[in-house]
Write a protein that holds these residues in place. Sequence first.
Motif, PDB file in Angstrom:
ATOM      1  N   TRP A 204      -5.764   4.478  -6.741  1.00  0.00           N
ATOM      2  CA  TRP A 204      -6.479   4.396  -5.465  1.00  0.00           C
ATOM      3  C   TRP A 204      -7.397   3.174  -5.457  1.00  0.00           C
TER       4      TRP A 204
ATOM      5  N   ALA B 125      -5.333   0.165  -4.843  1.00  0.00           N
ATOM      6  CA  ALA B 125      -4.885   0.169  -3.451  1.00  0.00           C
ATOM      7  C   ALA B 125      -5.985  -0.339  -2.527  1.00  0.00           C
ATOM      8  N   MET B 126      -7.215   0.052  -2.776  1.00  0.00           N
ATOM      9  CA  MET B 126      -8.321  -0.409  -1.928  1.00  0.00           C
ATOM     10  C   MET B 126      -8.566  -1.916  -2.117  1.00  0.00           C
TER      11      MET B 126
ATOM     12  N   LEU C 153     -10.093   5.675   6.884  1.00  0.00           N
ATOM     13  CA  LEU C 153      -8.738   5.150   6.834  1.00  0.00           C
ATOM     14  C   LEU C 153      -7.886   5.719   7.964  1.00  0.00           C
TER      15      LEU C 153
ATOM     16  N   THR D  41      -0.133   6.530   4.003  1.00  0.00           N
ATOM     17  CA  THR D  41      -0.006   7.066   2.646  1.00  0.00           C
ATOM     18  C   THR D  41      -1.341   7.008   1.908  1.00  0.00           C
ATOM     19  N   CYS D  42      -2.141   5.996   2.216  1.00  0.00           N
ATOM     20  CA  CYS D  42      -3.480   5.924   1.615  1.00  0.00           C
ATOM     21  C   CYS D  42      -4.369   7.042   2.137  1.00  0.00           C
TER      22      CYS D  42
ATOM     23  N   LEU E 242      -5.865  -3.515  -0.160  1.00  0.00           N
ATOM     24  CA  LEU E 242      -6.193  -3.387   1.258  1.00  0.00           C
ATOM     25  C   LEU E 242      -7.168  -4.471   1.685  1.00  0.00           C
TER      26      LEU E 242
ATOM     27  N   GLY F 153      -0.319   4.362  -2.238  1.00  0.00           N
ATOM     28  CA  GLY F 153      -0.861   5.567  -1.625  1.00  0.00           C
ATOM     29  C   GLY F 153       0.055   6.763  -1.768  1.00  0.00           C
TER      30      GLY F 153
ATOM     31  N   THR G 274      -5.862   9.665  -0.420  1.00  0.00           N
ATOM     32  CA  THR G 274      -7.325   9.797  -0.474  1.00  0.00           C
ATOM     33  C   THR G 274      -7.745  11.220  -0.171  1.00  0.00           C
TER      34      THR G 274
ATOM     35  N   LEU H 238       0.822  -1.212   0.000  1.00  0.00           N
ATOM     36  CA  LEU H 238       0.000   0.000   0.000  1.00  0.00           C
ATOM     37  C   LEU H 238       0.857   1.262   0.000  1.00  0.00           C
TER      38      LEU H 238
END
Length: 391
Positions: A296, A299-300, A357, A333-334, A303, A259, A338, A255
């Motif tokens: 993004w 990344a989700m 988050l 970082t996410c 996650l 992020g 975001t 991540l």
Amino acid sequence: MTTSPLTAPPRSGGPRPARRPPWGLLRELDRPADVFRHLGPNWYASVMGTGITANAAATLPVHAPGLRTAATAVWALAAFLLTALSAAWAVHWTRHRAQARAHAHHPVAAYFWGAPAMALLTVGAGTLSLGQDWIGARPALVVDVVLWSAGTALGLVTAVWIPYRVMTGAGAAADAAFGGWLMPVVPPMVSAATGAALVPHVAPGQGRLTLLLGCYAMFGISLFASVVIITQVWARLVHHAIGPAAMVPTLWIVLGPLGQSVTAANLLGDVAPLALPHPYAGAARAFGFLYGVPTWGFAMMWLALAVSITLRTLRGGLPFSLTWWSFTFPVGTCVTGTGALAVHLGSTPLKDAAVALYAFLAAAWLTVGARTAAGSARGGLFRPAPAEPAR
């Protein structure tokens, strides 16, 4: 399968002193001086995780009473940890030089040489965004320039040195890829993201343009190297299963470059008009959205995979170690990525996602921080972790 990133060569032989009493500070060490013996670069992950918890709070697209004050206090803690850990590491290199060099040649621990660079960059960024409330704007800028310069130089070295060492060495096994491989190549992305805040402080002209272009170049260094490594991590998970429980938290490291790259793309897009002419300035800002939203989304998805694998592993036992700090900085970082997208696009769902988050990040930091403090007080975290067989 590789062993835990905390694994270190065994202690030298010789008589061992009597075991310390089962109470008091450092009771799990044979002697207090052993605190410095196995102090590897992975300890700087605690500075990274603490620093990003402060920095991410400052970037949230919502404002809560007392949040900035609390975040500044956390930044101060990160700055203290960076100072104390660097002093301890200097003792480690002075008294245990052979052990320190062994970390650089260890098949797992060597990758965590990227952590000191990111610790410097994270604390430096927090000094400019938060620390100026306490020490003043001018001193904060000076500190950030020094830490950013040092962290960037060290990060560029690790981004080349560690991969070179692996490529020219014995090579890695087919099932060796893990999230820690990203550690030495992510620092240039952190430099790109944090360097954006320094662009307005550089005089207009070639200096400002050079800094901006340098940040974009470091964005590319880290991005393409990360894509190659993430692909290998995915392949290892598919073909060789999850591996030892102690390595599971390192899946969260993926991540980090995701992020951080979203953060960098948007922050650099904000300052691009200060140095780039039309139409490049507008294109740079648009790139933040065009690159940021798809990244993004991935990344989700990662996650969700990381959460699922971690929960599955927890049912069978997930021993605490410094790898648990992987639950903090990458998530941070996410949060910043975001939040940057939410501000640029005016998206309420993204604002809500940034807050959610951050709530997870704060809970993870409190949990991991408390367990690290307890383990450090007992002394157990300063001992080399035993190898764990693959599952």
